[in-house]
Design an enzyme around this catalytic site. Sequence first.
Site, PDB file in Angstrom:
ATOM      1  N   ASN A   9      -4.802  -2.448  -4.353  1.00 18.54           N
ATOM      2  CA  ASN A   9      -5.471  -1.958  -3.140  1.00 18.54           C
ATOM      3  C   ASN A   9      -6.712  -2.837  -2.978  1.00 18.54           C
ATOM      4  O   ASN A   9      -7.715  -2.627  -3.648  1.00 18.54           O
ATOM      5  CB  ASN A   9      -5.851  -0.481  -3.328  1.00 18.54           C
ATOM      6  CG  ASN A   9      -6.657   0.050  -2.154  1.00 18.54           C
ATOM      7  OD1 ASN A   9      -6.733  -0.594  -1.104  1.00 18.54           O
ATOM      8  ND2 ASN A   9      -7.241   1.225  -2.328  1.00 18.54           N
ATOM      9  N   LYS A  11      -8.707  -3.064  -0.526  1.00 17.91           N
ATOM     10  CA  LYS A  11      -9.787  -2.460   0.270  1.00 17.91           C
ATOM     11  C   LYS A  11     -10.309  -3.478   1.296  1.00 17.91           C
ATOM     12  O   LYS A  11      -9.531  -4.298   1.777  1.00 17.91           O
ATOM     13  CB  LYS A  11     -10.880  -1.919  -0.648  1.00 17.91           C
ATOM     14  CG  LYS A  11     -10.289  -1.012  -1.737  1.00 17.91           C
ATOM     15  CD  LYS A  11     -11.296  -0.202  -2.462  1.00 17.91           C
ATOM     16  CE  LYS A  11     -10.591   0.692  -3.485  1.00 17.91           C
ATOM     17  NZ  LYS A  11     -11.476   1.622  -4.148  1.00 17.91           N
ATOM     18  N   GLU A 164      -5.916  10.003  -7.910  1.00 12.72           N
ATOM     19  CA  GLU A 164      -7.128   9.203  -8.029  1.00 12.72           C
ATOM     20  C   GLU A 164      -8.345  10.113  -8.049  1.00 12.72           C
ATOM     21  O   GLU A 164      -8.847  10.502  -6.966  1.00 12.72           O
ATOM     22  CB  GLU A 164      -7.245   8.242  -6.848  1.00 12.72           C
ATOM     23  CG  GLU A 164      -6.102   7.248  -6.756  1.00 12.72           C
ATOM     24  CD  GLU A 164      -6.542   5.969  -6.068  1.00 12.72           C
ATOM     25  OE1 GLU A 164      -6.412   4.914  -6.682  1.00 12.72           O
ATOM     26  OE2 GLU A 164      -7.042   6.025  -4.929  1.00 12.72           O
ATOM     27  N   GLY A 170     -13.922   3.086  -8.598  1.00  8.87           N
ATOM     28  CA  GLY A 170     -14.958   2.061  -8.464  1.00  8.87           C
ATOM     29  C   GLY A 170     -16.202   2.337  -9.293  1.00  8.87           C
ATOM     30  O   GLY A 170     -17.233   1.700  -9.107  1.00  8.87           O
TER      31      GLY A 170
HETATM   32  P1  PGA Z   1     -10.747   1.145  -8.497  1.00 12.90           P
HETATM   33  O1  PGA Z   1     -10.118   1.701  -7.128  1.00 12.90           O
HETATM   34  O2  PGA Z   1      -9.606   0.629  -9.325  1.00 12.90           O
HETATM   35  O3  PGA Z   1     -11.720   0.078  -8.078  1.00 12.90           O
HETATM   36  O4  PGA Z   1     -11.425   2.304  -9.142  1.00 12.90           O
HETATM   37  C1  PGA Z   1      -8.888   2.361  -7.104  1.00 12.90           C
HETATM   38  C2  PGA Z   1      -8.591   2.840  -5.719  1.00 12.90           C
HETATM   39  O5  PGA Z   1      -9.534   3.235  -5.017  1.00 12.90           O
HETATM   40  O6  PGA Z   1      -7.433   2.819  -5.260  1.00 12.90           O
END
Ligand code: PGA
Length: 249
Positions: A9, A11, A164, A170
């Site tokens: 992902n 983003k 999640e 994050g």
């Molecule tokens: P992250 O994000 O691996 O940076 O924690 C995961 C997500 O939001 O799908």
Amino acid sequence: MREPIVIANWKMNGSTEANRVWVEKFLQLRGDLECRTAVCAPFVYLPQLVSLLKGSGVAVGAETVSSRKNGAFTGEVSADMLADIGVTLSIVGHSERRTLWKETDEDVAEQAALLIEAGIAPVVCVGETLEERESGRTEEVVLRQLRAVLARVPAARLGAVAYEPVWAIGTGRTATPEAAQAVHAALRAELRASDAAAADKLPLLYGGSVKPANAHELFSCPDIDGGLIGGAALRAEDFHCVCSAARAD
Ligand code: PGA
């Protein structure tokens, strides 16, 4: 047996040049991964990725989709448009969409329904906030989010469900494998109650600060069938490392 899947992902990251380099590197490294893989990227880069990844077996996905079918909705992108350019999956209900863009359980269910109608597999995200976890409401929250979707679409048509925890996204904080497994087991039980055969086949992904150092432990849990990866998917090398931790059992 469920084939694991690991989904990047990205983003709101990327550029045409950076994407090209990422794909080239990942395809070079890919070798004999035992999982399916997919990359979810911002809308504007989807045609580029569809073209770069054509025939590679790496699926291309969107990060969200409109909850409206078509018409006067300025700035929206529909499920039919995604299907038109060759996108085969889409995340819905990511916590950043739920919190920052106020998407509701009903919006997420509608998005999933429109995707399915367009022939695209929804990857439905569920997850609790820190406050909800600390007040003992984790299961109640994730099951409510899942039920809203199952009330609208059959489990057999989903691409995946991603657990999640909002506090792990994050942040560098990851759910322990035991805590994540417990939530995955509850999600599986809920899915079973609606369609036992579909529940056994549907991949349940964990997301939230998954990285090369913790992927193996998480993916070894019986009900964790892969991951949804944010930060660690921005470098092809790290994403490849995470993918290699996902083994078919
Ligand atoms: P992250 O994000 O691996 O940076 O924690 C995961 C997500 O939001 O799908």
